[in-house]
Write an enzyme that holds these catalytic residues in place. Structure first.
Site, short mmCIF file in Angstrom:
data_model
loop_
_atom_site.label_atom_id
_atom_site.label_comp_id
_atom_site.label_asym_id
_atom_site.label_seq_id
_atom_site.Cartn_x
_atom_site.Cartn_y
_atom_site.Cartn_z
N GLU B 35 0.81 -1.21 0.00
CA GLU B 35 0.00 0.00 0.00
C GLU B 35 0.86 1.27 0.00
O GLU B 35 0.47 2.27 -0.61
CB GLU B 35 -0.95 -0.01 1.19
CG GLU B 35 -1.89 -1.24 1.25
CD GLU B 35 -2.92 -1.29 0.11
OE1 GLU B 35 -2.99 -0.33 -0.67
OE2 GLU B 35 -3.65 -2.29 0.03
N GLU B 65 -5.23 4.61 -1.20
CA GLU B 65 -4.14 3.69 -0.80
C GLU B 65 -3.57 4.07 0.56
O GLU B 65 -3.17 3.19 1.34
CB GLU B 65 -3.02 3.68 -1.85
CG GLU B 65 -3.45 3.32 -3.27
CD GLU B 65 -3.93 1.88 -3.46
OE1 GLU B 65 -4.15 1.18 -2.45
OE2 GLU B 65 -4.09 1.47 -4.63
N HIS B 68 -5.67 2.50 2.98
CA HIS B 68 -5.39 1.06 3.06
C HIS B 68 -4.11 0.79 3.84
O HIS B 68 -4.02 -0.20 4.58
CB HIS B 68 -5.29 0.45 1.66
CG HIS B 68 -6.59 0.54 0.90
ND1 HIS B 68 -6.70 0.26 -0.43
CD2 HIS B 68 -7.83 0.89 1.31
CE1 HIS B 68 -7.95 0.43 -0.81
NE2 HIS B 68 -8.66 0.82 0.23
N GLU B 136 -1.68 -3.25 -9.40
CA GLU B 136 -2.94 -3.65 -8.78
C GLU B 136 -3.12 -5.17 -8.85
O GLU B 136 -3.60 -5.80 -7.91
CB GLU B 136 -4.13 -2.95 -9.44
CG GLU B 136 -4.15 -1.43 -9.25
CD GLU B 136 -4.39 -0.99 -7.81
OE1 GLU B 136 -4.98 -1.78 -7.04
OE2 GLU B 136 -3.99 0.12 -7.44
N HIS B 169 -9.66 -0.79 -8.55
CA HIS B 169 -8.62 0.14 -9.02
C HIS B 169 -8.11 -0.27 -10.40
O HIS B 169 -7.91 0.57 -11.29
CB HIS B 169 -7.44 0.19 -8.03
CG HIS B 169 -7.80 0.81 -6.71
ND1 HIS B 169 -6.96 0.77 -5.63
CD2 HIS B 169 -8.90 1.49 -6.30
CE1 HIS B 169 -7.54 1.39 -4.60
NE2 HIS B 169 -8.71 1.83 -4.99
#
Lengths: 83, 190
Positions: B35, B65, B68, B136, B169
């Protein structure tokens, strides 16, 4: 970029900077009353200026933090690094 | 500018302390496809995106992000909080403990510290968006590997949410790539 927009942005930056400074100060000195009163006065003024800015030029924040009228203007240029 | 919001994007619960899973989750904290890499990758590539839409997308995914990163940190913190030194040794996390105790530090699951070499910013939006799509997918695979390593239902729930966000994403980056290609098709810059 019109003059009114630049002026409003500058005012928002100044007020928000004061709020940043007060936040850091109160993190360490939470017991003092005057900075808290200043903070609340600034926060209110800041919110009204941001409302005015957003009404004229579109949202300042994504993720549900600002409402957006008519069309999704969040993506509009200029972005901050283009000013 | 950024303003911190004092809440997580999604709940981060664990059923029990688990030094082994804490160590493995570092993959998504300071690992190549983690992340931190994701946030810094998109937030530095956004400046040279060609359109308002693509500037917005990289700003917004980069920001998500960071949320996250906070979820992963919370999971690792909770998994490590009450583990004994014995469990830390058994998990092969003694080396981490020597340098960091139970603190959060940006390494991968093998203790390799985060480096900017994990990310690129090529100034070519087609190239950068391809990297982002690959990143991703790599993150999605990493989450699937992590899910296979635990039977903790709370931990799995949060990891599934994060896995799903990688898929979304990827989808949005793919659409952004199409927009960029159309943008250049009409401009003949080459």
């Amino acid at each position: 970029m019109d003059r009114r927009r630049m002026e409003l942005l500058r005012q928002i930056q100044e007020l928000q900077f004061a709020a940043v400074e007060l936040t850091l100060f109160m993190d360490i000195h939470p017991e003092q009353k005057q900075p808290l009163a200043d903070y609340n006065r600034i926060a209110e003024h800041l919110r009204s200026l941001m409302d005015e800015y957003e009404k004229l030029y579109g949202p300042l924040m994504p993720f549900g933090q600002s409402t957006v009228e008519n069309r999704w203007s969040w993506t509009d240029e200029p972005w901050p690094w283009q000013l | 500018m950024w303003i911190y919001e004092k809440k997580l994007e999604y709940p981060a619960k664990v059923s029990r302390p688990d030094a082994k899973m804490a160590k493995l989750l570092l993959a998504q904290y300071g690992g190549p496809d983690g992340e931190l890499s994701a946030a810094l990758r998109y937030l530095t590539q956004r400046y040279t995106m060609p359109t308002g839409k693509t500037k917005a997308l990289l700003t917004d995914i980069g920001t998500e992000e960071l949320a996250h990163l906070e979820i992963i940190a919370t999971l690792i913190y909770k998994l490590m909080k009450d583990v004994s030194l014995e469990e830390i040794k058994e998990a092969g996390a003694a080396g981490y403990y020597i340098h960091h105790d139970r603190a959060l530090y940006y390494t991968d699951a093998n203790g390799v510290p985060w480096t900017a070499a994990y990310i690129q910013s090529m100034g070519d939006p087609v190239t950068d968006l391809h990297e982002d799509m690959a990143a991703e997918q790599k993150a999605r695979t990493t989450y699937e590997h992590l899910i296979q390593m635990t039977d903790d239902p709370d931990l799995i729930d949060t990891l599934r949410f994060l896995r799903e966000r990688e898929v979304v994403h990827f989808q949005r980056f793919g659409e952004a790539l199409n927009l960029v290609q159309e943008h250049y098709a009409h401009r003949h810059v080459f």
